[in-house]
Design a protein around this motif. Structure first.
Motif, short mmCIF file in Angstrom:
data_model
loop_
_atom_site.label_atom_id
_atom_site.label_comp_id
_atom_site.label_asym_id
_atom_site.label_seq_id
_atom_site.Cartn_x
_atom_site.Cartn_y
_atom_site.Cartn_z
N GLN A 12 0.85 -1.21 0.00
CA GLN A 12 0.00 0.00 0.00
C GLN A 12 0.88 1.25 0.00
O GLN A 12 0.65 2.18 -0.77
N GLU A 13 1.90 1.25 0.85
CA GLU A 13 2.79 2.41 0.98
C GLU A 13 3.56 2.67 -0.32
O GLU A 13 3.61 3.82 -0.80
N LEU A 14 4.13 1.63 -0.90
CA LEU A 14 4.88 1.79 -2.15
C LEU A 14 3.99 2.31 -3.28
O LEU A 14 4.39 3.18 -4.06
N MET A 15 2.78 1.76 -3.36
CA MET A 15 1.88 2.17 -4.43
C MET A 15 1.36 3.58 -4.21
O MET A 15 1.17 4.33 -5.18
N ASP A 16 1.14 3.98 -2.96
CA ASP A 16 0.74 5.35 -2.66
C ASP A 16 1.84 6.33 -3.07
O ASP A 16 1.57 7.40 -3.62
N LYS A 17 3.09 5.93 -2.82
CA LYS A 17 4.21 6.78 -3.23
C LYS A 17 4.26 6.92 -4.75
O LYS A 17 4.54 8.00 -5.26
N ALA A 18 4.00 5.84 -5.45
CA ALA A 18 4.00 5.88 -6.92
C ALA A 18 2.94 6.85 -7.42
O ALA A 18 3.18 7.63 -8.35
N ILE A 19 1.77 6.83 -6.79
CA ILE A 19 0.69 7.74 -7.20
C ILE A 19 1.06 9.19 -6.89
O ILE A 19 0.87 10.07 -7.73
N SER A 20 1.59 9.46 -5.69
CA SER A 20 1.92 10.85 -5.36
C SER A 20 3.05 11.37 -6.26
O SER A 20 3.02 12.52 -6.68
N HIS A 21 4.00 10.51 -6.60
CA HIS A 21 5.08 10.92 -7.51
C HIS A 21 4.51 11.23 -8.90
O HIS A 21 4.86 12.25 -9.51
N THR A 22 3.65 10.36 -9.39
CA THR A 22 3.04 10.57 -10.70
C THR A 22 2.22 11.87 -10.70
O THR A 22 2.29 12.65 -11.65
N ASN A 23 1.48 12.09 -9.63
CA ASN A 23 0.69 13.30 -9.50
C ASN A 23 1.59 14.54 -9.56
O ASN A 23 1.26 15.52 -10.24
N ALA A 24 2.73 14.49 -8.86
CA ALA A 24 3.66 15.62 -8.87
C ALA A 24 4.23 15.84 -10.27
O ALA A 24 4.37 16.98 -10.72
N GLU A 25 4.55 14.75 -10.96
CA GLU A 25 5.10 14.87 -12.32
C GLU A 25 4.04 15.43 -13.28
O GLU A 25 4.36 16.23 -14.15
N LEU A 26 2.80 15.00 -13.13
CA LEU A 26 1.73 15.51 -13.99
C LEU A 26 1.48 16.99 -13.73
O LEU A 26 1.15 17.74 -14.64
N ALA A 27 1.67 17.42 -12.49
CA ALA A 27 1.46 18.84 -12.15
C ALA A 27 2.47 19.73 -12.86
O ALA A 27 2.20 20.90 -13.13
N LYS A 28 3.64 19.18 -13.19
CA LYS A 28 4.68 19.96 -13.87
C LYS A 28 4.36 20.16 -15.34
O LYS A 28 4.95 21.02 -15.98
N ILE A 29 3.47 19.33 -15.89
CA ILE A 29 3.11 19.46 -17.30
C ILE A 29 2.10 20.59 -17.42
O ILE A 29 1.02 20.52 -16.84
N ARG A 30 2.47 21.61 -18.15
CA ARG A 30 1.58 22.77 -18.20
C ARG A 30 0.40 22.53 -19.12
O ARG A 30 0.52 21.87 -20.15
N ALA A 31 -0.72 23.08 -18.73
CA ALA A 31 -1.94 22.87 -19.50
C ALA A 31 -2.44 24.17 -20.12
O ALA A 31 -3.64 24.36 -20.27
N GLY A 32 -1.52 25.08 -20.45
CA GLY A 32 -1.93 26.32 -21.09
C GLY A 32 -2.23 27.44 -20.12
O GLY A 32 -2.21 28.60 -20.47
N LYS A 33 -2.49 27.09 -18.86
CA LYS A 33 -2.75 28.11 -17.85
C LYS A 33 -1.47 28.32 -17.05
O LYS A 33 -0.73 27.38 -16.79
N ALA A 34 -1.23 29.55 -16.65
CA ALA A 34 -0.06 29.84 -15.83
C ALA A 34 -0.31 29.31 -14.42
O ALA A 34 -1.37 29.54 -13.84
N MET A 35 0.68 28.56 -13.89
CA MET A 35 0.57 28.02 -12.53
C MET A 35 1.92 28.16 -11.84
O MET A 35 2.94 27.86 -12.46
N PRO A 36 1.95 28.60 -10.59
CA PRO A 36 3.23 28.71 -9.88
C PRO A 36 3.98 27.38 -9.84
O PRO A 36 5.20 27.35 -9.86
N SER A 37 3.25 26.26 -9.84
CA SER A 37 3.89 24.94 -9.76
C SER A 37 4.75 24.64 -11.00
O SER A 37 5.57 23.73 -10.97
#
Length: 186
Positions: A12-37
């Protein structure tokens, strides 16, 4: 039995880490809107040490197409500007002596498709991490079986690990779907 519980929690812990890492990586992909992230990965040389941008400047978005970076010290403005350029984010900072403005150009259809492809690749990396965690725990459970653990307990644990894996895969698919909509929305 507590060994089995330990491995289930570990999965559970390893898979949760995989999801949070993926979420962080997806947040870096810009979607046309300006975001501080979008500037989260940028590091500035500050008194000889590489320091995250958000620790030497305030980053905000005054509107949907602009990121504003106001360094806490005026003398580091050129360093911040250079760090943003060197981060290879495809951004063009403009320095007015007080703060740095970054205009985010609207995305072309081709660029949007490229970003969707990038998001899919990040999600696939997350799924690989989840599958690796499953394999690691399944191998550990098989070792417990060889060491004399009850077969029915191991079978139940393996089913539970598969259920946890399926849940996390669905979460990753949902993250991708959300990001894809975000990117493709004009």
């Amino acid at each position: 039995m507590e060994d089995i519980d330990f491995y289930l929690e570990h999965a559970q812990e390893l898979m949760d880490k995989a999801i949070s890492h993926t979420n962080a990586e997806l947040a870096k992909i810009r979607a046309g809107k300006a975001m501080p992230s979008m500037l989260d990965g940028v590091e500035v040389e500050y008194y000889g040490a590489m320091t995250p941008l958000n620790q030497v400047a305030s980053v905000s978005t005054p509107d949907a197409r602009t990121i504003s970076v106001k360094p806490f010290e005026k003398k580091i403005i050129p360093d911040v500007e250079r760090a943003i350029i060197n981060a290879n984010l495809g951004l063009n900072p403009q320095n007015d002596g007080e703060l740095i403005r970054i205009n985010i150009p609207p995305l072309t259809e081709e660029r949007r498709l490229g970003l969707v492809k990038q998001a899919k690749a990040e999600t696939e990396n997350g799924k690989i991490s989840v599958r690796n965690a499953r394999k690691e725990v399944m191998d550990a459970l098989k070792k417990l079986l060889k060491d004399g653990a009850p077969e029915d307990a191991i079978k139940g644990a393996e089913e539970e690990v598969q259920k946890i894996t399926d849940e996390h895969t669905k979460k990753l698919d949902a993250l991708l779907e959300t990001k894809e909509k975000d990117i493709m929305t004009i």
